[in-house]
Design a protein around this motif. Structure first.
Motif, PDB file in Angstrom:
ATOM      1  N   LEU A 136       7.641 -10.955  -1.702  1.00 30.85           N
ATOM      2  CA  LEU A 136       6.636 -11.967  -1.388  1.00 30.85           C
ATOM      3  C   LEU A 136       6.390 -11.865   0.097  1.00 30.85           C
ATOM      4  CD1 LEU A 136       7.969 -14.983  -3.474  1.00 30.85           C
ATOM      5  CD2 LEU A 136       6.175 -13.364  -4.079  1.00 30.85           C
ATOM      6  N   VAL A 137       5.148 -11.593   0.488  1.00 35.42           N
ATOM      7  CA  VAL A 137       4.864 -11.292   1.889  1.00 35.42           C
ATOM      8  C   VAL A 137       3.758 -12.183   2.445  1.00 35.42           C
ATOM      9  CG1 VAL A 137       5.641  -8.907   1.655  1.00 35.42           C
ATOM     10  CG2 VAL A 137       3.246  -9.439   1.273  1.00 35.42           C
ATOM     11  N   GLY A 138       3.848 -12.444   3.736  1.00 37.64           N
ATOM     12  CA  GLY A 138       2.844 -13.235   4.440  1.00 37.64           C
ATOM     13  C   GLY A 138       2.079 -12.376   5.421  1.00 37.64           C
ATOM     14  N   ASP A 139       1.317 -13.036   6.280  1.00 39.21           N
ATOM     15  CA  ASP A 139       0.496 -12.324   7.267  1.00 39.21           C
ATOM     16  C   ASP A 139       1.331 -11.509   8.248  1.00 39.21           C
ATOM     17  OD1 ASP A 139      -1.878 -13.305   6.218  1.00 39.21           O
ATOM     18  OD2 ASP A 139      -1.886 -15.051   7.525  1.00 39.21           O
ATOM     19  N   GLY A 140       2.598 -11.879   8.428  1.00 39.32           N
ATOM     20  CA  GLY A 140       3.440 -11.223   9.429  1.00 39.32           C
ATOM     21  C   GLY A 140       4.093  -9.934   8.980  1.00 39.32           C
ATOM     22  N   LEU A 141       3.796  -9.443   7.777  1.00 38.14           N
ATOM     23  CA  LEU A 141       4.413  -8.206   7.300  1.00 38.14           C
ATOM     24  C   LEU A 141       3.981  -7.035   8.182  1.00 38.14           C
ATOM     25  CD1 LEU A 141       6.084  -6.739   5.066  1.00 38.14           C
ATOM     26  CD2 LEU A 141       3.895  -6.359   3.913  1.00 38.14           C
ATOM     27  N   SER A 142       4.949  -6.404   8.840  1.00 35.26           N
ATOM     28  CA  SER A 142       4.623  -5.286   9.737  1.00 35.26           C
ATOM     29  C   SER A 142       4.620  -3.971   8.967  1.00 35.26           C
ATOM     30  CB  SER A 142       5.644  -5.205  10.875  1.00 35.26           C
ATOM     31  OG  SER A 142       6.891  -4.767  10.370  1.00 35.26           O
ATOM     32  N   GLU A 143       4.032  -2.959   9.591  1.00 34.85           N
ATOM     33  CA  GLU A 143       4.020  -1.632   8.980  1.00 34.85           C
ATOM     34  C   GLU A 143       5.441  -1.103   8.862  1.00 34.85           C
ATOM     35  OE1 GLU A 143       1.242   1.182  10.612  1.00 34.85           O
ATOM     36  OE2 GLU A 143      -0.367  -0.308  10.696  1.00 34.85           O
ATOM     37  N   VAL A 144       6.261  -1.374   9.861  1.00 30.67           N
ATOM     38  CA  VAL A 144       7.658  -0.923   9.842  1.00 30.67           C
ATOM     39  C   VAL A 144       8.399  -1.535   8.657  1.00 30.67           C
ATOM     40  CG1 VAL A 144       9.851  -1.019  11.105  1.00 30.67           C
ATOM     41  CG2 VAL A 144       7.726  -0.552  12.339  1.00 30.67           C
ATOM     42  N   GLU A 145       8.237  -2.835   8.445  1.00 31.74           N
ATOM     43  CA  GLU A 145       8.890  -3.508   7.312  1.00 31.74           C
ATOM     44  C   GLU A 145       8.397  -2.945   5.988  1.00 31.74           C
ATOM     45  OE1 GLU A 145       9.732  -8.016   8.843  1.00 31.74           O
ATOM     46  OE2 GLU A 145       7.639  -7.428   8.504  1.00 31.74           O
ATOM     47  N   GLN A 146       7.098  -2.755   5.887  1.00 30.65           N
ATOM     48  CA  GLN A 146       6.517  -2.263   4.636  1.00 30.65           C
ATOM     49  C   GLN A 146       7.045  -0.875   4.297  1.00 30.65           C
ATOM     50  OE1 GLN A 146       2.145  -1.577   2.716  1.00 30.65           O
ATOM     51  NE2 GLN A 146       2.252  -2.993   4.397  1.00 30.65           N
ATOM     52  N   ARG A 147       7.253  -0.064   5.296  1.00 28.63           N
ATOM     53  CA  ARG A 147       7.752   1.298   5.061  1.00 28.63           C
ATOM     54  C   ARG A 147       9.216   1.306   4.608  1.00 28.63           C
ATOM     55  NH1 ARG A 147       3.626   4.419   6.118  1.00 28.63           N
ATOM     56  NH2 ARG A 147       2.246   4.005   7.850  1.00 28.63           N
ATOM     57  N   LYS A 148       9.934   0.205   4.822  1.00 30.21           N
ATOM     58  CA  LYS A 148      11.335   0.104   4.401  1.00 30.21           C
ATOM     59  C   LYS A 148      11.473  -0.193   2.910  1.00 30.21           C
ATOM     60  CE  LYS A 148      13.135  -1.446   8.845  1.00 30.21           C
ATOM     61  NZ  LYS A 148      13.753  -2.580   9.564  1.00 30.21           N
ATOM     62  N   ALA A 149      10.406  -0.592   2.268  1.00 30.92           N
ATOM     63  CA  ALA A 149      10.456  -0.917   0.841  1.00 30.92           C
ATOM     64  C   ALA A 149      10.740   0.334   0.024  1.00 30.92           C
ATOM     65  CB  ALA A 149       9.138  -1.541   0.400  1.00 30.92           C
ATOM     66  N   SER A 150      11.473   0.172  -1.051  1.00 34.19           N
ATOM     67  CA  SER A 150      11.745   1.321  -1.913  1.00 34.19           C
ATOM     68  C   SER A 150      10.520   1.637  -2.770  1.00 34.19           C
ATOM     69  CB  SER A 150      12.972   1.049  -2.785  1.00 34.19           C
ATOM     70  OG  SER A 150      12.815  -0.132  -3.513  1.00 34.19           O
ATOM     71  N   LYS A 151      10.477   2.871  -3.242  1.00 32.83           N
ATOM     72  CA  LYS A 151       9.372   3.330  -4.089  1.00 32.83           C
ATOM     73  C   LYS A 151       9.228   2.386  -5.281  1.00 32.83           C
ATOM     74  CE  LYS A 151       7.839   7.263  -6.799  1.00 32.83           C
ATOM     75  NZ  LYS A 151       8.101   8.627  -7.217  1.00 32.83           N
ATOM     76  N   GLY A 152       7.998   2.029  -5.630  1.00 24.84           N
ATOM     77  CA  GLY A 152       7.726   1.172  -6.768  1.00 24.84           C
ATOM     78  C   GLY A 152       7.761  -0.316  -6.450  1.00 24.84           C
ATOM     79  N   THR A 153       7.959  -0.684  -5.188  1.00 18.65           N
ATOM     80  CA  THR A 153       7.988  -2.104  -4.809  1.00 18.65           C
ATOM     81  C   THR A 153       6.640  -2.757  -5.080  1.00 18.65           C
ATOM     82  OG1 THR A 153       9.701  -1.786  -3.138  1.00 18.65           O
ATOM     83  CG2 THR A 153       8.266  -3.688  -2.842  1.00 18.65           C
ATOM     84  N   LEU A 154       6.679  -3.991  -5.558  1.00 15.57           N
ATOM     85  CA  LEU A 154       5.476  -4.794  -5.778  1.00 15.57           C
ATOM     86  C   LEU A 154       5.359  -5.781  -4.628  1.00 15.57           C
ATOM     87  CD1 LEU A 154       3.098  -6.006  -7.394  1.00 15.57           C
ATOM     88  CD2 LEU A 154       4.796  -7.334  -8.674  1.00 15.57           C
ATOM     89  N   PHE A 155       4.272  -5.702  -3.856  1.00 16.49           N
ATOM     90  CA  PHE A 155       4.001  -6.633  -2.766  1.00 16.49           C
ATOM     91  C   PHE A 155       3.071  -7.730  -3.286  1.00 16.49           C
ATOM     92  CE2 PHE A 155       4.856  -2.630  -0.510  1.00 16.49           C
ATOM     93  CZ  PHE A 155       5.832  -3.043   0.382  1.00 16.49           C
ATOM     94  N   ILE A 156       3.522  -8.968  -3.224  1.00 20.04           N
ATOM     95  CA  ILE A 156       2.702 -10.109  -3.645  1.00 20.04           C
ATOM     96  C   ILE A 156       2.492 -11.002  -2.427  1.00 20.04           C
ATOM     97  CG2 ILE A 156       2.510 -12.115  -5.142  1.00 20.04           C
ATOM     98  CD1 ILE A 156       4.339 -10.704  -7.128  1.00 20.04           C
ATOM     99  N   PRO A 157       1.265 -11.086  -1.915  1.00 20.80           N
ATOM    100  CA  PRO A 157       1.025 -11.938  -0.746  1.00 20.80           C
ATOM    101  C   PRO A 157       0.937 -13.414  -1.129  1.00 20.80           C
ATOM    102  CG  PRO A 157      -1.001 -10.863  -1.405  1.00 20.80           C
ATOM    103  CD  PRO A 157       0.077 -10.350  -2.320  1.00 20.80           C
ATOM    104  N   PHE A 158       1.477 -14.265  -0.268  1.00 18.50           N
ATOM    105  CA  PHE A 158       1.324 -15.706  -0.460  1.00 18.50           C
ATOM    106  C   PHE A 158       0.390 -16.286   0.584  1.00 18.50           C
ATOM    107  CE2 PHE A 158       5.233 -15.177   2.047  1.00 18.50           C
ATOM    108  CZ  PHE A 158       4.922 -15.931   3.171  1.00 18.50           C
ATOM    109  N   SER A 159      -0.114 -15.440   1.453  1.00 22.19           N
ATOM    110  CA  SER A 159      -1.029 -15.886   2.497  1.00 22.19           C
ATOM    111  C   SER A 159      -2.473 -15.620   2.081  1.00 22.19           C
ATOM    112  CB  SER A 159      -0.704 -15.163   3.808  1.00 22.19           C
ATOM    113  OG  SER A 159      -0.805 -13.765   3.616  1.00 22.19           O
ATOM    114  N   GLN A 160      -3.381 -16.052   2.913  1.00 22.16           N
ATOM    115  CA  GLN A 160      -4.797 -15.933   2.565  1.00 22.16           C
ATOM    116  C   GLN A 160      -5.279 -14.488   2.535  1.00 22.16           C
ATOM    117  OE1 GLN A 160      -7.406 -18.253   5.019  1.00 22.16           O
ATOM    118  NE2 GLN A 160      -9.183 -17.785   3.804  1.00 22.16           N
ATOM    119  N   PHE A 161      -4.733 -13.640   3.404  1.00 22.57           N
ATOM    120  CA  PHE A 161      -5.213 -12.263   3.495  1.00 22.57           C
ATOM    121  C   PHE A 161      -4.171 -11.292   2.941  1.00 22.57           C
ATOM    122  CE2 PHE A 161      -7.201 -14.627   6.992  1.00 22.57           C
ATOM    123  CZ  PHE A 161      -8.516 -14.514   6.587  1.00 22.57           C
TER     124      PHE A 161
END
Length: 119
Positions: free
Chosen positions: A6-31
Motif C-alpha cells: 500500500l503506497v502513498g505519494d511519497g513512494l520513491s524510485e529507490v523504494e519501488q526498486r526494492k520490491a520483489s518481482k510480482g509485487t502489487l502496488f496499491i495506492p491509497f493517495s490521490q495520484f
C-alpha cells in the motif's frame, strides 16, 4: 509469493526498486505511483466503475480507464444521491459499511485487481 504494497505519494524510485518481482502496488493517495517496473502489478488509485445509467461520462482523471471515477468524486455523488447532510471532512464519522452499501445500491462497482503481467 505475491507481495502487496500500500503506497502513498511519497513512494520513491529507490523504494519501488526494492520490491520483489510480482509485487502489487496499491495506492491509497490521490495520484498513482510512476510505473517503473514491468515485472510488478499496479492498481489504480482508489476508484470505482460508474453505473451504466450514467450518461456523458468518459473519464475524470487521465490515469483512470473510461467510465471509472476516483473515490473522492464518487463520495460526493453518493452523498448527494442519499441526501446526507453530515460533513465528514478530515474524519470518518460515517459508517463505512453504510457508505459502501449506498455506493453499491446506486450501481458503483469495484475495479478488478490486475493479476497478470502485460507482455
Amino acid at each position: 509469493m505475491l507481495q502487496t504494497w500500500l503506497v502513498g505519494d511519497g513512494l520513491s524510485e529507490v523504494e519501488q526498486r526494492k520490491a520483489s518481482k510480482g509485487t502489487l502496488f496499491i495506492p491509497f493517495s490521490q495520484f498513482p505511483p510512476k510505473k517503473l517496473r514491468t515485472d510488478c502489478f499496479y492498481h489504480t488509485t482508489p476508484a470505482l466503475q460508474i453505473p451504466l445509467a450514467f450518461e456523458n461520462v468518459d473519464s475524470c482523471e487521465n490515469w483512470l480507464p473510461r467510465r471509472v471515477m476516483s473515490k473522492w468524486r464518487i463520495a460526493g455523488l453518493v452523498h448527494a444521491l442519499e441526501g446526507w447532510e453530515e460533513h465528514e471532512c478530515g474524519y470518518t464519522t460515517s459508517n463505512i459499511e453504510k457508505v459502501w452499501e449506498a455506493a453499491l445500491k446506486h450501481g458503483f462497482q469495484p475495479l478488478k485487481v490486475p493479476t497478470h503481467l502485460k507482455s
